[in-house]
Scaffold this motif. Structure first.
Motif, PDB file in Angstrom:
ATOM      1  N   GLY A   1      20.078  46.020  44.625  1.00 43.69           N
ATOM      2  CA  GLY A   1      19.939  47.067  45.526  1.00 43.69           C
ATOM      3  C   GLY A   1      19.992  46.054  46.515  1.00 43.69           C
ATOM      4  N   ASP A   2      18.215  45.065  46.663  1.00 43.15           N
ATOM      5  CA  ASP A   2      17.400  44.247  47.226  1.00 43.15           C
ATOM      6  C   ASP A   2      19.090  42.772  46.624  1.00 43.15           C
ATOM      7  OD1 ASP A   2      16.262  42.083  48.948  1.00 43.15           O
ATOM      8  OD2 ASP A   2      15.250  42.441  47.906  1.00 43.15           O
ATOM      9  N   SER A   3      20.276  42.770  47.530  1.00 46.38           N
ATOM     10  CA  SER A   3      20.578  41.966  47.830  1.00 46.38           C
ATOM     11  C   SER A   3      20.730  40.661  48.395  1.00 46.38           C
ATOM     12  CB  SER A   3      22.384  41.951  47.443  1.00 46.38           C
ATOM     13  OG  SER A   3      22.662  42.324  49.324  1.00 46.38           O
ATOM     14  N   LYS A   4      19.731  40.410  49.315  1.00 43.80           N
ATOM     15  CA  LYS A   4      19.453  39.534  49.905  1.00 43.80           C
ATOM     16  C   LYS A   4      17.698  38.401  49.239  1.00 43.80           C
ATOM     17  CE  LYS A   4      21.844  39.630  53.435  1.00 43.80           C
ATOM     18  NZ  LYS A   4      22.813  38.872  53.545  1.00 43.80           N
ATOM     19  N   SER A   5      17.646  38.737  48.324  1.00 44.47           N
ATOM     20  CA  SER A   5      16.033  38.394  47.118  1.00 44.47           C
ATOM     21  C   SER A   5      16.825  37.322  46.386  1.00 44.47           C
ATOM     22  CB  SER A   5      15.414  39.583  46.637  1.00 44.47           C
ATOM     23  OG  SER A   5      16.341  40.165  45.174  1.00 44.47           O
ATOM     24  N   GLU A   6      15.687  36.149  46.547  1.00 45.05           N
ATOM     25  CA  GLU A   6      16.484  35.100  45.652  1.00 45.05           C
ATOM     26  C   GLU A   6      16.128  34.540  44.397  1.00 45.05           C
ATOM     27  OE1 GLU A   6      15.713  31.518  48.251  1.00 45.05           O
ATOM     28  OE2 GLU A   6      17.848  31.760  49.188  1.00 45.05           O
ATOM     29  N   ASP A   7      16.033  34.715  43.170  1.00 47.20           N
ATOM     30  CA  ASP A   7      15.391  34.475  42.154  1.00 47.20           C
ATOM     31  C   ASP A   7      16.041  33.202  41.696  1.00 47.20           C
ATOM     32  OD1 ASP A   7      15.639  38.093  41.446  1.00 47.20           O
ATOM     33  OD2 ASP A   7      17.236  37.279  41.893  1.00 47.20           O
ATOM     34  N   ILE A   8      14.739  32.364  41.611  1.00 47.73           N
ATOM     35  CA  ILE A   8      14.538  31.152  41.052  1.00 47.73           C
ATOM     36  C   ILE A   8      14.209  31.426  39.633  1.00 47.73           C
ATOM     37  CG2 ILE A   8      12.508  29.416  41.142  1.00 47.73           C
ATOM     38  CD1 ILE A   8      13.227  29.122  43.590  1.00 47.73           C
ATOM     39  N   CYS A   9      15.172  30.417  38.757  1.00 48.28           N
ATOM     40  CA  CYS A   9      15.855  30.647  37.686  1.00 48.28           C
ATOM     41  C   CYS A   9      15.235  29.820  36.797  1.00 48.28           C
ATOM     42  CB  CYS A   9      17.332  29.634  37.520  1.00 48.28           C
ATOM     43  SG  CYS A   9      18.612  31.105  37.927  1.00 48.28           S
ATOM     44  N   PHE A  10      13.778  30.816  35.268  1.00 50.89           N
ATOM     45  CA  PHE A  10      13.315  30.112  34.386  1.00 50.89           C
ATOM     46  C   PHE A  10      14.041  30.363  33.769  1.00 50.89           C
ATOM     47  CE2 PHE A  10      10.518  30.680  37.816  1.00 50.89           C
ATOM     48  CZ  PHE A  10       9.115  29.879  37.055  1.00 50.89           C
ATOM     49  N   SER A  11      14.268  28.753  32.753  1.00 49.67           N
ATOM     50  CA  SER A  11      15.016  28.492  31.568  1.00 49.67           C
ATOM     51  C   SER A  11      14.723  26.838  30.820  1.00 49.67           C
ATOM     52  CB  SER A  11      16.673  28.167  31.301  1.00 49.67           C
ATOM     53  OG  SER A  11      17.473  29.056  32.568  1.00 49.67           O
ATOM     54  N   ILE A  12      14.571  28.136  29.466  1.00 50.17           N
ATOM     55  CA  ILE A  12      14.358  27.145  28.098  1.00 50.17           C
ATOM     56  C   ILE A  12      16.208  26.609  27.592  1.00 50.17           C
ATOM     57  CG2 ILE A  12      13.475  26.874  25.864  1.00 50.17           C
ATOM     58  CD1 ILE A  12      11.128  28.753  26.873  1.00 50.17           C
ATOM     59  N   ALA A  13      16.284  25.282  27.486  1.00 54.27           N
ATOM     60  CA  ALA A  13      16.611  25.141  26.651  1.00 54.27           C
ATOM     61  C   ALA A  13      16.589  24.235  25.959  1.00 54.27           C
ATOM     62  CB  ALA A  13      17.816  24.226  27.536  1.00 54.27           C
ATOM     63  N   TRP A  14      17.295  23.422  24.719  1.00 55.95           N
ATOM     64  CA  TRP A  14      17.078  22.482  23.732  1.00 55.95           C
ATOM     65  C   TRP A  14      18.896  21.910  22.886  1.00 55.95           C
ATOM     66  CZ3 TRP A  14      16.157  27.497  23.637  1.00 55.95           C
ATOM     67  CH2 TRP A  14      16.567  28.985  22.329  1.00 55.95           C
ATOM     68  N   ASP A  15      18.927  21.051  22.500  1.00 53.98           N
ATOM     69  CA  ASP A  15      19.849  20.490  21.069  1.00 53.98           C
ATOM     70  C   ASP A  15      20.068  20.547  20.027  1.00 53.98           C
ATOM     71  OD1 ASP A  15      21.387  19.991  24.036  1.00 53.98           O
ATOM     72  OD2 ASP A  15      20.445  18.112  23.663  1.00 53.98           O
ATOM     73  N   TRP A  16      21.075  20.988  19.192  1.00 53.96           N
ATOM     74  CA  TRP A  16      20.539  21.022  17.897  1.00 53.96           C
ATOM     75  C   TRP A  16      21.567  20.707  16.995  1.00 53.96           C
ATOM     76  CZ3 TRP A  16      22.295  25.760  14.415  1.00 53.96           C
ATOM     77  CH2 TRP A  16      22.652  26.421  15.342  1.00 53.96           C
ATOM     78  N   MET A  17      22.152  20.206  16.757  1.00 55.77           N
ATOM     79  CA  MET A  17      23.627  19.959  15.656  1.00 55.77           C
ATOM     80  C   MET A  17      23.092  21.000  14.527  1.00 55.77           C
ATOM     81  SD  MET A  17      22.495  15.872  14.598  1.00 55.77           S
ATOM     82  CE  MET A  17      23.704  15.358  13.980  1.00 55.77           C
ATOM     83  N   PHE A  18      24.413  22.325  14.286  1.00 56.45           N
ATOM     84  CA  PHE A  18      25.409  23.414  13.673  1.00 56.45           C
ATOM     85  C   PHE A  18      25.423  22.283  12.254  1.00 56.45           C
ATOM     86  CE2 PHE A  18      28.528  26.920  13.027  1.00 56.45           C
ATOM     87  CZ  PHE A  18      27.640  27.396  12.501  1.00 56.45           C
ATOM     88  N   LYS A  19      25.413  22.692  11.229  1.00 53.85           N
ATOM     89  CA  LYS A  19      26.160  22.660  10.222  1.00 53.85           C
ATOM     90  C   LYS A  19      26.960  22.778   9.690  1.00 53.85           C
ATOM     91  CE  LYS A  19      22.074  23.819   6.829  1.00 53.85           C
ATOM     92  NZ  LYS A  19      20.939  23.131   6.347  1.00 53.85           N
ATOM     93  N   GLY A  20      27.534  24.770  10.500  1.00 55.18           N
ATOM     94  CA  GLY A  20      28.088  25.120   9.668  1.00 55.18           C
ATOM     95  C   GLY A  20      28.342  26.260   8.896  1.00 55.18           C
ATOM     96  N   VAL A  21      28.053  27.222   7.779  1.00 59.23           N
ATOM     97  CA  VAL A  21      27.805  28.052   6.774  1.00 59.23           C
ATOM     98  C   VAL A  21      29.426  27.486   5.699  1.00 59.23           C
ATOM     99  CG1 VAL A  21      27.619  29.959   6.092  1.00 59.23           C
ATOM    100  CG2 VAL A  21      27.035  28.991   8.161  1.00 59.23           C
ATOM    101  N   THR A  22      30.318  27.790   6.000  1.00 55.58           N
ATOM    102  CA  THR A  22      31.522  28.121   5.253  1.00 55.58           C
ATOM    103  C   THR A  22      31.946  25.429   4.926  1.00 55.58           C
ATOM    104  OG1 THR A  22      33.269  28.711   6.510  1.00 55.58           O
ATOM    105  CG2 THR A  22      32.028  30.412   5.599  1.00 55.58           C
ATOM    106  N   SER A  23      32.353  26.013   3.916  1.00 53.01           N
ATOM    107  CA  SER A  23      32.988  24.949   3.369  1.00 53.01           C
ATOM    108  C   SER A  23      33.652  24.136   4.515  1.00 53.01           C
ATOM    109  CB  SER A  23      34.080  24.297   2.403  1.00 53.01           C
ATOM    110  OG  SER A  23      33.189  24.771   1.126  1.00 53.01           O
ATOM    111  N   GLU A  24      34.379  25.163   5.020  1.00 50.24           N
ATOM    112  CA  GLU A  24      35.620  24.971   6.272  1.00 50.24           C
ATOM    113  C   GLU A  24      34.897  24.570   7.588  1.00 50.24           C
ATOM    114  OE1 GLU A  24      39.279  26.593   8.893  1.00 50.24           O
ATOM    115  OE2 GLU A  24      38.424  27.954   6.894  1.00 50.24           O
ATOM    116  N   GLY A  25      33.513  25.428   7.676  1.00 55.57           N
ATOM    117  CA  GLY A  25      32.885  24.974   9.063  1.00 55.57           C
ATOM    118  C   GLY A  25      32.567  24.282   8.961  1.00 55.57           C
ATOM    119  N   ILE A  26      31.895  23.659   7.709  1.00 48.50           N
ATOM    120  CA  ILE A  26      30.932  22.214   7.972  1.00 48.50           C
ATOM    121  C   ILE A  26      31.651  20.759   8.287  1.00 48.50           C
ATOM    122  CG2 ILE A  26      29.495  20.679   6.216  1.00 48.50           C
ATOM    123  CD1 ILE A  26      28.689  23.621   5.072  1.00 48.50           C
ATOM    124  N   ASN A  27      33.416  21.195   7.231  1.00 46.82           N
ATOM    125  CA  ASN A  27      34.030  20.046   7.538  1.00 46.82           C
ATOM    126  C   ASN A  27      34.138  20.035   9.093  1.00 46.82           C
ATOM    127  OD1 ASN A  27      35.916  17.696   6.885  1.00 46.82           O
ATOM    128  ND2 ASN A  27      37.114  19.638   7.939  1.00 46.82           N
TER     129      ASN A  27
END
Length: 282
Positions: A221-247
């Motif tokens: 609606g109010d297309s002129k209003s500006e939104d400041i972005c607040f975000s939380i981000a992090w890194d990690w190491m997904f290890k997978g679940v199945t044998s194929e996925g882990i590999n």
């Protein structure tokens, strides 16, 4: 401090170099990157840790390869707070030079995102040429996401709808979407991606986000209003679940770590140490 009528309100502070800076709070927006929540915002970090509904994907969580490592024995991977103004953006990049996954939680504002599937290094170079017009895609691939330098090697505009179609034709499976408040995206290791903060202005029809932005602006609606972005981000190491996925996950880290050594770059991930401790635990 509150200024007299007709004058700008200001905020004065001393930065890390012991220099006094003044910000006009009515006109300027803060641009904060990589704010360490653990050290600088401990209460906010505790709130995230205690209330986040997917703790398994946080650094050292049950799905993270660093789960068996002591907190002091692994590299710091966040979470970090980001406060960014509309129209700011990152260049295409892969987190940790391709060795780590990342989580991005949007608290307010809107993030326009382009993300590709995991590719070989040769295809990453080609995808960057399609998406950015970079003449030196090797430099672009291994540079920093928030860098300021432009020049001939980097075309600073956002991907076009045509370049996205070219990526689809090549099988790069581009995802083009808007990350909204309360939404989370998991970016798997080695996947090229870029963020742009939504601004309250229409895009040229050639832009790959033109239609999505217009729909969002119409819904607000109010297309002129500006939104400041607040975000939380992090890194990690997904290890997978199945044998194929882990590999697949381990192979991806090992490949990117070897490439980083060739380019004399440091990898953020610690795959060998993590795997040894996981093997010992199991």
């Amino acid at each position: 401090e509150n200024a007299p009528p007709g004058e700008a309100n200001t905020f004065t502070f001393v930065d890390g170099n012991d220099e006094t800076k003044t910000v006009k709070v009515d006109e300027d927006a803060l641009y904060l990157l990589d704010v360490d929540m653990v050290k600088l915002l401990p209460q906010s970090f505790d709130d995230l840790k205690n209330n986040f509904m997917l703790p398994s994907i946080l650094p050292g969580g049950s799905h993270c390869m660093m789960n068996a490592l002591n907190v002091n024995g692994r590299p710091f991977m966040g979470p970090n707070l980001y406060i960014t103004p509309p129209a700011s953006f990152t260049h295409f990049h892969q987190d940790g030079h391709g060795t780590v996954d990342s989580g991005h939680l949007c608290l307010s504002g809107y993030n326009e995102v382009v993300m590709l599937r995991r590719l070989t290094e040769r295809h990453k170079y080609h995808a960057l040429r399609l998406l950015t017009g970079a003449s030196d895609s090797k430099k672009t691939l291994y540079d920093l996401p928030h860098r300021d330098q432009g020049g001939d090697e980097i075309r600073r505009d956002w991907p076009t709808a045509v370049s996205i179609e070219e990526c689809k034709r090549m099988g790069y499976c581009p995802s083009v979407f808007v990350l909204k408040p309360g939404q989370l995206v998991h970016i798997n290791k080695g996947r090229l991606h870029a963020f742009r903060k939504l601004a309250p202005s229409p895009l040229p029809p050639t832009d790959c986000h033109a239609v999505q932005r217009q729909i969002l602006l119409d819904s607000k609606g109010d297309s002129k209003s500006e939104d400041i972005c607040f975000s939380i981000a992090w890194d990690w190491m997904f290890k997978g679940v199945t044998s194929e996925g882990i590999n697949r996950e381990v192979s991806g880290i090992v490949e990117c770590s070897a490439l980083n050594q060739c380019h004399q770059l440091q990898s953020l991930a610690v795959p060998v140490t993590s795997l040894l401790f996981l093997a010992k635990e199991n």
